[in-house]
Design a protein around this motif. Sequence first.
Motif, short mmCIF file in Angstrom:
data_model
loop_
_atom_site.label_atom_id
_atom_site.label_comp_id
_atom_site.label_asym_id
_atom_site.label_seq_id
_atom_site.Cartn_x
_atom_site.Cartn_y
_atom_site.Cartn_z
N GLY A 117 29.06 -40.24 28.69
CA GLY A 117 28.69 -41.31 28.35
C GLY A 117 30.04 -42.72 27.72
O GLY A 117 29.49 -43.82 26.65
N GLN A 118 31.18 -42.27 28.18
CA GLN A 118 32.22 -43.78 28.03
C GLN A 118 31.36 -44.31 29.02
O GLN A 118 32.15 -46.26 28.53
CB GLN A 118 33.20 -42.60 28.29
N ALA A 119 31.59 -43.91 30.35
CA ALA A 119 31.42 -44.74 31.78
C ALA A 119 30.09 -44.71 32.37
O ALA A 119 29.97 -45.48 33.13
CB ALA A 119 32.83 -45.11 32.03
N PHE A 120 29.70 -43.88 31.78
CA PHE A 120 28.44 -44.08 32.96
C PHE A 120 27.38 -42.62 32.18
O PHE A 120 28.08 -42.30 31.59
CB PHE A 120 28.86 -42.60 34.60
N ARG A 121 26.40 -43.37 32.02
CA ARG A 121 24.42 -42.93 30.89
C ARG A 121 23.76 -42.83 31.61
O ARG A 121 23.63 -43.64 33.03
CB ARG A 121 24.84 -43.50 30.14
N ASP A 122 22.87 -41.86 31.38
CA ASP A 122 21.42 -42.14 32.13
C ASP A 122 21.31 -42.26 33.45
O ASP A 122 20.35 -42.88 34.16
CB ASP A 122 20.63 -43.26 31.29
N ILE A 123 21.52 -41.20 34.05
CA ILE A 123 21.66 -40.87 35.38
C ILE A 123 20.95 -40.05 35.95
O ILE A 123 19.87 -39.26 35.38
CB ILE A 123 22.93 -40.34 35.71
N VAL A 173 35.80 -39.49 35.11
CA VAL A 173 35.47 -38.61 35.94
C VAL A 173 34.07 -37.68 35.54
O VAL A 173 33.65 -37.18 34.64
CB VAL A 173 35.92 -37.25 36.47
N ASN A 174 32.87 -38.35 36.84
CA ASN A 174 31.80 -37.53 36.20
C ASN A 174 31.40 -36.42 38.01
O ASN A 174 30.96 -37.35 38.60
CB ASN A 174 30.76 -38.40 35.71
N TYR A 175 30.61 -35.70 37.11
CA TYR A 175 30.03 -34.75 38.55
C TYR A 175 29.11 -34.93 38.52
O TYR A 175 28.49 -34.04 37.34
CB TYR A 175 31.15 -33.36 38.20
N VAL A 229 18.84 -40.83 46.18
CA VAL A 229 18.99 -42.87 45.26
C VAL A 229 19.30 -42.00 43.61
O VAL A 229 18.73 -41.21 43.30
CB VAL A 229 17.18 -43.27 45.46
N VAL A 230 20.28 -42.90 43.51
CA VAL A 230 21.35 -42.10 42.27
C VAL A 230 20.67 -43.55 41.45
O VAL A 230 21.26 -44.95 41.79
CB VAL A 230 22.36 -41.78 42.65
N LYS A 231 20.07 -43.50 40.16
CA LYS A 231 20.43 -44.68 38.91
C LYS A 231 21.15 -44.41 38.13
O LYS A 231 20.81 -42.84 37.85
CB LYS A 231 18.55 -45.13 39.24
N GLY A 232 21.43 -45.32 36.98
CA GLY A 232 21.99 -45.02 35.73
C GLY A 232 23.09 -46.03 35.98
O GLY A 232 22.54 -46.98 36.21
N GLU A 233 23.42 -46.17 34.63
CA GLU A 233 24.41 -47.64 33.65
C GLU A 233 25.63 -46.97 34.16
O GLU A 233 25.96 -46.26 33.14
CB GLU A 233 24.46 -47.73 32.30
N ALA A 234 26.53 -47.91 34.13
CA ALA A 234 28.04 -47.94 33.85
C ALA A 234 28.39 -49.08 33.73
O ALA A 234 28.00 -50.04 33.24
CB ALA A 234 28.57 -48.29 35.28
N ARG A 235 29.32 -48.31 31.98
CA ARG A 235 30.42 -49.60 31.00
C ARG A 235 31.93 -49.20 32.40
O ARG A 235 32.67 -48.58 30.75
CB ARG A 235 30.39 -49.02 29.95
#
Length: 304
Positions: free
Chosen positions: A201-207, A292-294, A217-223
């Motif tokens: 939720g800080q740098a990556f979300r909705d993966i 870091v997101n695993y 195939v990996v989709k998501g949002e990045a900030r």
Amino acid sequence: MKKFLAILLGAMVLSLAACGNETENEASGEEKEDQMTEEPSEQEPEVDMEGLIEQLAMDATVDTTADTATFNFSLENAGEEPVTLGFTSSQKYEVQVKNEAGESVYTFSADKMFTQELTTEELAQGDVFDVKESWTGIEKPGNYEATMTFLVNTINDQPLEANPFQVTQSFTIEENTEKEEESAEEGSEKEAPTSQHDGDGQAFRDITVTGEKGSYVVKGEARVFEGNFMYSVEDGHNVQVEPTAFQVDEGAPTWSTFELEIDIPEEDLPMFGTLTLTLFEESAEDGSPTNVNYIPLENFQPEE
């Protein structure tokens, strides 16, 4: 005696007069009969129906696609004289289709309404009465037979004993292998395992992860700072994808969508363990991983 002679003489005069009138009437009757015999009788000219039919040329073809048959048929006035075609209703033609078993599977007029009034179609020299109708949504491939008919009842107001304007054409609807392949591909995509992950939720979300057996195939949002982040893949023992940079459209504080395609050869996949995607940023100060997101891609278990 004199009186008797006078009566007798009068009777003879009347008798002679009557004979004269009868003879005159007979002569007059004979004269009239002769006049009637001499006058020619007026008769209508005979219509050459066979010639009219022959000057109307009918042509018919059937064009097909995977699930549609299009019927093209026409009547052309190939003669020098114009013709008027008469019909008993507003329906001027019919199309009927039968399958290989002789069963009727399509009739043009089955779902239509027609006015019950006499109609006509006028064709000058060289004119063509052209028809194009389609049977759509054909579900079964195979061989079919189409009968196309112009429902002509009269030509130039002269009735037809039979309908000569009818053509039967055979056609085939081929099996649509391309459509089946597309459906199979779509089905495989729909059946491919999919998992959802919130991210930090800080740098990556909705993966979202879709795929299996090394293809994902990996989709998501990045900030992320300056729109740049890193990713890698490992299975707990080996690094399958070395740290790789990825650029999104905009940097923080805007959220940007991303899509990663990850392919790992089947021979490199682990026998057991979890294949994991790591998403992270590099610190601007020392380059160390941050945020870091695993994300698990797939769990492998040994076959029993």
